[in-house]
Every structure is written in structure tokens, then in C-alpha cells.
Motif scaffolding. Structure first.
Motif, PDB file in Angstrom:
ATOM      1  N   ALA A 110      26.445  15.391   1.236  1.00 11.53           N
ATOM      2  CA  ALA A 110      27.003  14.888   2.497  1.00 11.53           C
ATOM      3  C   ALA A 110      26.607  15.783   3.667  1.00 11.53           C
ATOM      4  O   ALA A 110      26.254  15.299   4.748  1.00 11.53           O
ATOM      5  CB  ALA A 110      28.533  14.797   2.391  1.00 11.53           C
ATOM      6  N   ILE A 111      26.656  17.098   3.450  1.00 12.19           N
ATOM      7  CA  ILE A 111      26.250  18.049   4.495  1.00 12.19           C
ATOM      8  C   ILE A 111      24.772  17.854   4.842  1.00 12.19           C
ATOM      9  O   ILE A 111      24.381  17.848   6.011  1.00 12.19           O
ATOM     10  CB  ILE A 111      26.518  19.497   4.041  1.00 12.19           C
ATOM     11  N   ALA A 112      23.947  17.662   3.810  1.00 11.09           N
ATOM     12  CA  ALA A 112      22.510  17.488   4.025  1.00 11.09           C
ATOM     13  C   ALA A 112      22.198  16.196   4.789  1.00 11.09           C
ATOM     14  O   ALA A 112      21.165  16.102   5.461  1.00 11.09           O
ATOM     15  CB  ALA A 112      21.777  17.483   2.682  1.00 11.09           C
ATOM     16  N   LEU A 113      23.117  15.221   4.715  1.00 12.83           N
ATOM     17  CA  LEU A 113      22.884  13.929   5.368  1.00 12.83           C
ATOM     18  C   LEU A 113      23.470  13.849   6.777  1.00 12.83           C
ATOM     19  O   LEU A 113      23.238  12.863   7.484  1.00 12.83           O
ATOM     20  CB  LEU A 113      23.490  12.804   4.514  1.00 12.83           C
ATOM     21  N   LEU A 114      24.232  14.866   7.180  1.00 16.64           N
ATOM     22  CA  LEU A 114      24.936  14.804   8.473  1.00 16.64           C
ATOM     23  C   LEU A 114      24.018  14.500   9.649  1.00 16.64           C
ATOM     24  O   LEU A 114      24.366  13.720  10.536  1.00 16.64           O
ATOM     25  CB  LEU A 114      25.674  16.125   8.724  1.00 16.64           C
ATOM     26  N   ASN A 115      22.856  15.129   9.664  1.00 17.80           N
ATOM     27  CA  ASN A 115      21.977  15.011  10.828  1.00 17.80           C
ATOM     28  C   ASN A 115      21.006  13.830  10.730  1.00 17.80           C
ATOM     29  O   ASN A 115      20.006  13.778  11.444  1.00 17.80           O
ATOM     30  CB  ASN A 115      21.184  16.314  11.017  1.00 17.80           C
ATOM     31  N   GLU A 116      21.326  12.861   9.818  1.00 18.44           N
ATOM     32  CA  GLU A 116      20.475  11.685   9.627  1.00 18.44           C
ATOM     33  C   GLU A 116      19.010  12.085   9.450  1.00 18.44           C
ATOM     34  O   GLU A 116      18.130  11.701  10.226  1.00 18.44           O
ATOM     35  CB  GLU A 116      20.638  10.713  10.795  1.00 18.44           C
ATOM     36  N   PRO A 117      18.721  12.836   8.383  1.00 15.02           N
ATOM     37  CA  PRO A 117      17.385  13.421   8.223  1.00 15.02           C
ATOM     38  C   PRO A 117      16.299  12.399   7.926  1.00 15.02           C
ATOM     39  O   PRO A 117      16.553  11.330   7.355  1.00 15.02           O
ATOM     40  CB  PRO A 117      17.569  14.372   7.032  1.00 15.02           C
ATOM     41  N   ILE A 118      15.085  12.764   8.300  1.00 18.24           N
ATOM     42  CA  ILE A 118      13.890  12.004   7.942  1.00 18.24           C
ATOM     43  C   ILE A 118      13.421  12.403   6.545  1.00 18.24           C
ATOM     44  O   ILE A 118      12.896  11.594   5.790  1.00 18.24           O
ATOM     45  CB  ILE A 118      12.764  12.273   8.970  1.00 18.24           C
ATOM     46  N   PHE A 119      13.630  13.684   6.213  1.00 16.20           N
ATOM     47  CA  PHE A 119      13.117  14.273   4.975  1.00 16.20           C
ATOM     48  C   PHE A 119      14.248  15.022   4.285  1.00 16.20           C
ATOM     49  O   PHE A 119      14.881  15.898   4.879  1.00 16.20           O
ATOM     50  CB  PHE A 119      11.962  15.215   5.322  1.00 16.20           C
ATOM     51  N   LEU A 120      14.513  14.656   3.029  1.00 16.82           N
ATOM     52  CA  LEU A 120      15.557  15.301   2.230  1.00 16.82           C
ATOM     53  C   LEU A 120      14.916  16.160   1.146  1.00 16.82           C
ATOM     54  O   LEU A 120      14.035  15.683   0.406  1.00 16.82           O
ATOM     55  CB  LEU A 120      16.432  14.249   1.551  1.00 16.82           C
ATOM     56  N   VAL A 121      15.362  17.405   1.027  1.00 15.22           N
ATOM     57  CA  VAL A 121      14.902  18.306  -0.030  1.00 15.22           C
ATOM     58  C   VAL A 121      16.102  18.618  -0.914  1.00 15.22           C
ATOM     59  O   VAL A 121      17.062  19.254  -0.467  1.00 15.22           O
ATOM     60  CB  VAL A 121      14.302  19.594   0.557  1.00 15.22           C
ATOM     61  N   LEU A 122      16.057  18.157  -2.159  1.00 14.13           N
ATOM     62  CA  LEU A 122      17.216  18.237  -3.050  1.00 14.13           C
ATOM     63  C   LEU A 122      16.843  18.935  -4.348  1.00 14.13           C
ATOM     64  O   LEU A 122      16.003  18.452  -5.115  1.00 14.13           O
ATOM     65  CB  LEU A 122      17.739  16.833  -3.352  1.00 14.13           C
ATOM     66  N   ASP A 123      17.480  20.059  -4.608  1.00 16.66           N
ATOM     67  CA  ASP A 123      17.244  20.855  -5.813  1.00 16.66           C
ATOM     68  C   ASP A 123      18.392  20.606  -6.789  1.00 16.66           C
ATOM     69  O   ASP A 123      19.513  21.064  -6.560  1.00 16.66           O
ATOM     70  CB  ASP A 123      17.155  22.331  -5.434  1.00 16.66           C
ATOM     71  N   GLU A 124      18.125  19.868  -7.857  1.00 15.72           N
ATOM     72  CA  GLU A 124      19.127  19.555  -8.885  1.00 15.72           C
ATOM     73  C   GLU A 124      20.393  18.906  -8.297  1.00 15.72           C
ATOM     74  O   GLU A 124      21.512  19.354  -8.572  1.00 15.72           O
ATOM     75  CB  GLU A 124      19.505  20.833  -9.645  1.00 15.72           C
ATOM     76  N   PRO A 125      20.282  17.843  -7.518  1.00 13.53           N
ATOM     77  CA  PRO A 125      21.472  17.271  -6.883  1.00 13.53           C
ATOM     78  C   PRO A 125      22.415  16.567  -7.846  1.00 13.53           C
ATOM     79  O   PRO A 125      23.583  16.344  -7.512  1.00 13.53           O
ATOM     80  CB  PRO A 125      20.890  16.276  -5.874  1.00 13.53           C
ATOM     81  N   ILE A 126      21.928  16.182  -9.046  1.00 17.32           N
ATOM     82  CA  ILE A 126      22.816  15.493  -9.987  1.00 17.32           C
ATOM     83  C   ILE A 126      23.429  16.454 -10.997  1.00 17.32           C
ATOM     84  O   ILE A 126      24.109  16.032 -11.935  1.00 17.32           O
ATOM     85  CB  ILE A 126      22.085  14.338 -10.706  1.00 17.32           C
ATOM     86  N   ASN A 127      23.217  17.751 -10.782  1.00 22.30           N
ATOM     87  CA  ASN A 127      23.813  18.761 -11.650  1.00 22.30           C
ATOM     88  C   ASN A 127      25.338  18.651 -11.605  1.00 22.30           C
ATOM     89  O   ASN A 127      25.942  18.702 -10.547  1.00 22.30           O
ATOM     90  CB  ASN A 127      23.376  20.154 -11.201  1.00 22.30           C
ATOM     91  N   GLY A 128      25.970  18.497 -12.757  1.00 28.32           N
ATOM     92  CA  GLY A 128      27.426  18.446 -12.813  1.00 28.32           C
ATOM     93  C   GLY A 128      28.023  17.072 -12.643  1.00 28.32           C
ATOM     94  O   GLY A 128      29.237  16.908 -12.780  1.00 28.32           O
ATOM     95  N   LEU A 129      27.207  16.064 -12.348  1.00 35.53           N
ATOM     96  CA  LEU A 129      27.736  14.715 -12.173  1.00 35.53           C
ATOM     97  C   LEU A 129      27.913  14.030 -13.531  1.00 35.53           C
ATOM     98  O   LEU A 129      27.122  14.236 -14.455  1.00 35.53           O
ATOM     99  CB  LEU A 129      26.791  13.872 -11.307  1.00 35.53           C
ATOM    100  N   ASP A 130      28.965  13.215 -13.644  1.00 36.42           N
ATOM    101  CA  ASP A 130      29.142  12.420 -14.851  1.00 36.42           C
ATOM    102  C   ASP A 130      28.197  11.224 -14.783  1.00 36.42           C
ATOM    103  O   ASP A 130      27.544  10.988 -13.761  1.00 36.42           O
ATOM    104  CB  ASP A 130      30.607  11.998 -15.014  1.00 36.42           C
TER     105      ASP A 130
END
Length: 303
Positions: free
Chosen positions: A145-165
Motif C-alpha cells: 500500500a505504501i509503495a502504491l501511494l504515489n500512483e507509480p509507473i514502475f513497481l519494484v517488489l522483492d518477495e511481496p507474497i512472503n507470509g501471505l496465505d
């Protein structure tokens, strides 16, 4: 805007006497969901930190959002969203308070954006619960959510599904796909859950011991491996005997789990099942196997 979102040429990074990255040439184009794959310590996070401006390369050049000069690159990084390693959260603030803080950091005055991103990552119902009491999956959602605040053009995500069911992983996939398809976002994402990455990514980059050893599109990955009939039986020896003596099939392999793999073009599936039933071969499972991202990567690195 230039169709090139990120490009690296001859990019290297050395920490002391150790080379973390070696002569990386890499291309991410607008609309890509670029799946970045490699073992722990392969250099994925280091490269992501270079893209994000958290680490500087030892040598080589990068182009980011069409810019090559350092000053220009620093400016266009404001159009990026980044989630690397664990998100930086204030533990004694709730989700909305954390997002309010980051709005001030980014100079975002549209406070409606907070509700928008909380809805996007399915955290709109957490209320006043503080981040210190969040599960790992909830912290990952808030980090996105923090990474999306500024309505980015480019997202860089390192292991974003870590810990998700499992449900959270599916929801995350839907969110990221929607961002690309509806908002034109480009994504660089790493994950050790390769089966999920295969469902999401449109392009893959494979890194091993600091070297980018292959880039391949999702279409090329599918075309790279022939479809095979996969047979699981409690009597492998008897099944092999039938294949060789009754069907004259000698081109097959055994998987690590003991399944017999036969190229699909060698025999019709129904005919194969009919012969096995006639010969009383016990079959626990039979299916068609297609290109597998994990197998592809292990073949690339020779393991």
C-alpha cells in the motif's frame, strides 16, 4: 514516454572482494511483469536496490524511465513504488496513520488515496489495530500500500507474497495484474514461489551467482518444453516393461518423484490408459505436464 522502463548495460557491484553483480545486461519494457528468479544471494535484492537508488553500482550504466543522467534518474524515481525486504512501518501506528506519514514524506495531499490503496490491498477493515500486532502477511500488504501511494509507473517488489496465505497470494496476483492492465504500471517482482510467479509474469530473468544467465518471455518459456504425459504408478518397473515391449516406446524419463514422463506425440493418452488397464498396471495418476518454471531454472543452472 519511452517504452524502455529499465535497462542495464555492463552493470556490476562489488562489496569488498566479493562481486554481487557481474556485467548485468537487462531490459524491462513498459507493461512487463518481469519475474526475477534466483537463489538466495544471487544478486536480486542488490539489483533492485540499485534501481531504487539505495545502492550505487561499481561500474556499468542504467537507464530508468528513459533517463540516463544521475540527476534525471533521481527525479524520475519519484514515479516508482518500492517494496524491498521488510516494509518500514511504525509499529505503534495503525495502517491509516502509517500511510498518512508516508503521504507527508512523498508530498501527497490527496488523502483519499489512503482509502484507495487500503482497499486495493484488502486492509480497509483493520481499523485502529497497530502495525506491531500485524501478521507478516498484513505487514506485506501494508508495505505494498505504501509503495502504491504515489500512483507509480514502475513497481519494484522483492518477495511481496512472503507470509501471505493462499487466498492472500491470489488476491495479490489479481491486484498486480489489474495495475498492469488497467493503469499501465510496469512491475519487477522477485519470489521463491515459482509456481505463482509463472502464473503472473510476462517475462522472466534468471540470475545465478551475480550473473544474469537468461531472459525469456512467458511465451518462449511455454514453447521451450514439449508437453509430456506424466504417469504415476506403484509398479514403475511393470509400466516401463509395457512401454518398451508392448508399445515400443523407449524415449521416456523418470522424474525425481518417480513419475514416468513420455513425450505426448509418441502415443495417444486414451490408448496408453487402455493398455495399462488391460495389463493390470496400477495407475495413481496420469496427466499432461507443460513447461515448469522451477525445472527450467534448475536446468539453466545445471542442477
Amino acid at each position: 514516454m519511452n517504452n524502455t522502463i529499465f535497462e542495464a548495460e555492463g552493470l556490476s557491484k562489488q562489496f569488498g572482494g566479493e562481486m554481487a553483480l557481474q556485467n548485468i545486461n537487462m531490459l524491462i519494457e513498459q507493461g512487463d511483469i518481469y519475474g526475477f528468479i534466483g537463489e538466495n544471494g544471487a544478486g536480486k535484492t542488490t539489483l533492485m536496490k540499485i534501481i531504487s537508488g539505495l545502492v550505487y553500482p561499481t561500474k556499468g550504466t542504467i537507464k530508468l524511465l528513459g533517463k540516463t543522467e544521475k540527476r534525471d534518474i533521481s527525479e524520475v524515481r519519484k514515479q516508482m513504488g518500492v517494496l524491498i525486504e521488510l516494509p518500514s512501518l511504525y509499529p505503534h501506528m495503525n495502517a491509516e496513520e502509517n500511510l498518512c506519514f508516508y503521504c507527508k514524506i512523498h508530498g501527497i495531499k490527496n488523502t483519499n488515496r489512503i482509502k484507495e490503496v487500503l482497499n486495493l490491498v484488502s486492509l480497509s477493515d483493520v481499523g485502529i489495530k497497530n502495525a506491531i500486532d500485524y501478521s507478516l502477511g498484513m505487514r506485506q500488504r501494508l508495505g505494498l500500500a505504501i509503495a502504491l501511494l504515489n500512483e507509480p509507473i514502475f513497481l519494484v517488489l522483492d518477495e511481496p507474497i512472503n507470509g501471505l496465505d493462499p487466498t492472500g497470494i491470489v488476491e495479490m496476483r489479481k491486484v498486480l495484474t489489474r495495475l498492469v492492465e488497467e493503469e499501465g504500471v510496469t512491475i519487477l517482482i522477485s519470489s521463491h514461489i515459482l509456481s505463482e510467479l509463472q502464473l503472473l509474469a510476462t517475462k522472466f530473468g534468471f540470475i545465478h551467482k551475480g550473473q544474469l544467465i537468461k531472459e525469456v518471455s512467458a511465451e518462449e518459456l511455454l514453447q521451450s518444453a514439449e508437453t509430456k504425459i506424466s504417469i504415476k504408478t506403484t509398479d514403475t518397473a511393470a509400466a516401463i516393461k509395457v512401454l518398451e515391449n508392448e508399445l515400443q516406446i523407449h524415449t521416456f524419463t523418470l522424474s525425481n518423484s518417480g513419475e514416468i514422463l513420455i513425450p505426448k506425440e509418441l502415443i495417444d493418452l486414451e490408448k496408453l490408459m487402455s493398455i495399462f488397464i488391460k495389463k493390470d498396471i496400477p495407475i495413481e495418476g496420469i496427466n499432461l505436464s507443460t513447461a515448469n518454471l522451477e525445472h527450467y531454472y534448475m536446468d539453466l543452472i545445471g542442477e
